[in-house]
Scaffold this active site. Sequence first.
Site, PDB file in Angstrom:
ATOM      1  N   LYS A  92      22.714   5.868  35.479  1.00 17.35           N
ATOM      2  CA  LYS A  92      23.826   6.581  36.102  1.00 17.35           C
ATOM      3  C   LYS A  92      23.314   7.883  36.693  1.00 17.35           C
ATOM      4  O   LYS A  92      22.758   8.730  35.994  1.00 17.35           O
ATOM      5  CB  LYS A  92      24.913   6.863  35.070  1.00 17.35           C
ATOM      6  CG  LYS A  92      26.076   7.644  35.651  1.00 17.35           C
ATOM      7  CD  LYS A  92      27.251   7.688  34.722  1.00 17.35           C
ATOM      8  CE  LYS A  92      28.367   8.521  35.307  1.00 17.35           C
ATOM      9  NZ  LYS A  92      29.510   8.608  34.400  1.00 17.35           N
ATOM     10  N   ARG A 148      37.086  11.644  39.813  1.00 13.46           N
ATOM     11  CA  ARG A 148      37.424  12.799  38.967  1.00 13.46           C
ATOM     12  C   ARG A 148      38.852  13.256  39.239  1.00 13.46           C
ATOM     13  O   ARG A 148      39.539  13.726  38.336  1.00 13.46           O
ATOM     14  CB  ARG A 148      36.389  13.912  39.150  1.00 13.46           C
ATOM     15  CG  ARG A 148      35.026  13.488  38.576  1.00 13.46           C
ATOM     16  CD  ARG A 148      33.930  14.527  38.761  1.00 13.46           C
ATOM     17  NE  ARG A 148      32.624  13.951  38.404  1.00 13.46           N
ATOM     18  CZ  ARG A 148      31.449  14.504  38.699  1.00 13.46           C
ATOM     19  NH1 ARG A 148      31.409  15.657  39.333  1.00 13.46           N
ATOM     20  NH2 ARG A 148      30.321  13.914  38.341  1.00 13.46           N
ATOM     21  N   LYS A 174      26.687  17.742  36.406  1.00 13.48           N
ATOM     22  CA  LYS A 174      26.276  16.864  35.305  1.00 13.48           C
ATOM     23  C   LYS A 174      24.776  16.580  35.336  1.00 13.48           C
ATOM     24  O   LYS A 174      24.305  15.580  34.800  1.00 13.48           O
ATOM     25  CB  LYS A 174      27.109  15.578  35.347  1.00 13.48           C
ATOM     26  CG  LYS A 174      28.619  15.832  35.231  1.00 13.48           C
ATOM     27  CD  LYS A 174      29.432  14.548  35.001  1.00 13.48           C
ATOM     28  CE  LYS A 174      30.923  14.882  34.831  1.00 13.48           C
ATOM     29  NZ  LYS A 174      31.725  13.679  34.485  1.00 13.48           N
ATOM     30  N   LYS A 199      24.641   2.852  38.825  1.00 10.61           N
ATOM     31  CA  LYS A 199      25.805   3.556  39.362  1.00 10.61           C
ATOM     32  C   LYS A 199      25.376   4.850  40.027  1.00 10.61           C
ATOM     33  O   LYS A 199      24.633   5.595  39.402  1.00 10.61           O
ATOM     34  CB  LYS A 199      26.751   3.847  38.196  1.00 10.61           C
ATOM     35  CG  LYS A 199      27.969   4.625  38.562  1.00 10.61           C
ATOM     36  CD  LYS A 199      28.800   4.864  37.336  1.00 10.61           C
ATOM     37  CE  LYS A 199      29.934   5.792  37.712  1.00 10.61           C
ATOM     38  NZ  LYS A 199      30.580   6.337  36.557  1.00 10.61           N
ATOM     39  N   SER A 242      33.984   5.503  43.358  1.00 12.80           N
ATOM     40  CA  SER A 242      35.159   5.980  44.094  1.00 12.80           C
ATOM     41  C   SER A 242      34.831   6.528  45.477  1.00 12.80           C
ATOM     42  O   SER A 242      35.588   6.324  46.426  1.00 12.80           O
ATOM     43  CB  SER A 242      35.875   7.033  43.257  1.00 12.80           C
ATOM     44  OG  SER A 242      34.990   8.089  42.910  1.00 12.80           O
ATOM     45  N   TYR A 245      36.862  -1.198  43.067  1.00 12.68           N
ATOM     46  CA  TYR A 245      38.299  -1.007  43.255  1.00 12.68           C
ATOM     47  C   TYR A 245      38.839  -2.000  44.286  1.00 12.68           C
ATOM     48  O   TYR A 245      40.047  -2.140  44.419  1.00 12.68           O
ATOM     49  CB  TYR A 245      38.581   0.435  43.695  1.00 12.68           C
ATOM     50  CG  TYR A 245      38.039   1.452  42.700  1.00 12.68           C
ATOM     51  CD1 TYR A 245      38.741   1.739  41.537  1.00 12.68           C
ATOM     52  CD2 TYR A 245      36.807   2.074  42.906  1.00 12.68           C
ATOM     53  CE1 TYR A 245      38.238   2.646  40.611  1.00 12.68           C
ATOM     54  CE2 TYR A 245      36.288   2.979  41.985  1.00 12.68           C
ATOM     55  CZ  TYR A 245      37.007   3.253  40.841  1.00 12.68           C
ATOM     56  OH  TYR A 245      36.501   4.133  39.920  1.00 12.68           O
TER      57      TYR A 245
END
Length: 332
Positions: free
Chosen positions: A202, A212, A225, A256, A282, A321
């Site tokens: 990731k 988010r 992060k 990812k 996303s 999605y």
Amino acid sequence: MPQSLAPFPKSRPRRLRRTPAIRAMVTENHLSPADFIWPLFVCDGENTRQPVTSMPSVERLSIDLIVEAAKKAQALGIPAICLFPYTDEALKTVECAEAWNPDNLTNRAIRAIKAVVPDIAIMTDIALDPYNANGHDGLVQDGVILNDETNTALVKMALEQARAGADILGPSDMMDGRIGMIRDALEAEGFSDVCILSYSAKYASAFYGPFRDAVGASGALVGDKKTYQINPANGDEALRMIARDLSEGADMVMVKPGMPYLDICYRVKSEFAVPTFAYQVSGEYQMLALALANPDLNGEAMVMESLMAFKRAGCDGILTYFAPLAAEILAK
Ligand code: PBG
């Protein structure tokens, strides 16, 4: 190595592209609804839909409507859904105790789905960000993300999800050592059949922005992060994380984001030959959703091509999605 071709005109590769029937015979990869895991956002309330403004056509759904979405997934042949909670701001704390509340949104949703659609595989997310006053995936002290203390919290979270009936746990936090600890705890508590699909590779990506918003973690997040997610410049490091998580008891692994990291998908599948998934995240969704809304572009074809690319890269499945839209297109 691919077979080298006879010299022209003995070889004319266009012979194999001439008709739809011949093209169908030599198609190397296939996409089906069984390749998809559909991520869903759960919110409080009854018969409640909240549009996610940064993700066109994506809505947060209350638990009763999540059950309906699970039915829809099953009817479309999508084998798995993945749940993400939109947690009430009042429940977010620095200790993140809501994460292992047996009655938190995710755990209630799991029970509700299992009661009505028992055969669909339910995947969860293990990370503290939806519950964290700091917006981070781990516990934070003086601006530092605490690894080992976070792992203790993640184990509690994992066990509650397993108790609720989750089939597949998805640790997405990137702490060191968490897969082994979660696996040991699952064995000790009688959950030896619960799968772990580790978000092993990731990246610290700019493509997570709309997500988010969807889980309500963007306002809270202080900093970035980068001390736990992988540097987008690195490839070998991702392979080490995959090897590490497999050695600690992960059943399946994930790369990812997806499309910008197809080289990593390919390397992971070639090197390890384990069930390999990619998350079309996303930000990727948002870009393609804008293409869908643009009459100058054939957005549907672009979405399907993007999904096929994951299969060609070696992925066994894709978190996307677009799962219901793509399944409907495939059924036409
Ligand atoms: C966090 C988590 C993230 C996503 C899934 N789990 C975001 C992050 O790491 O900040 C991103 C998914 C997406 O962008 O669609 N634990």
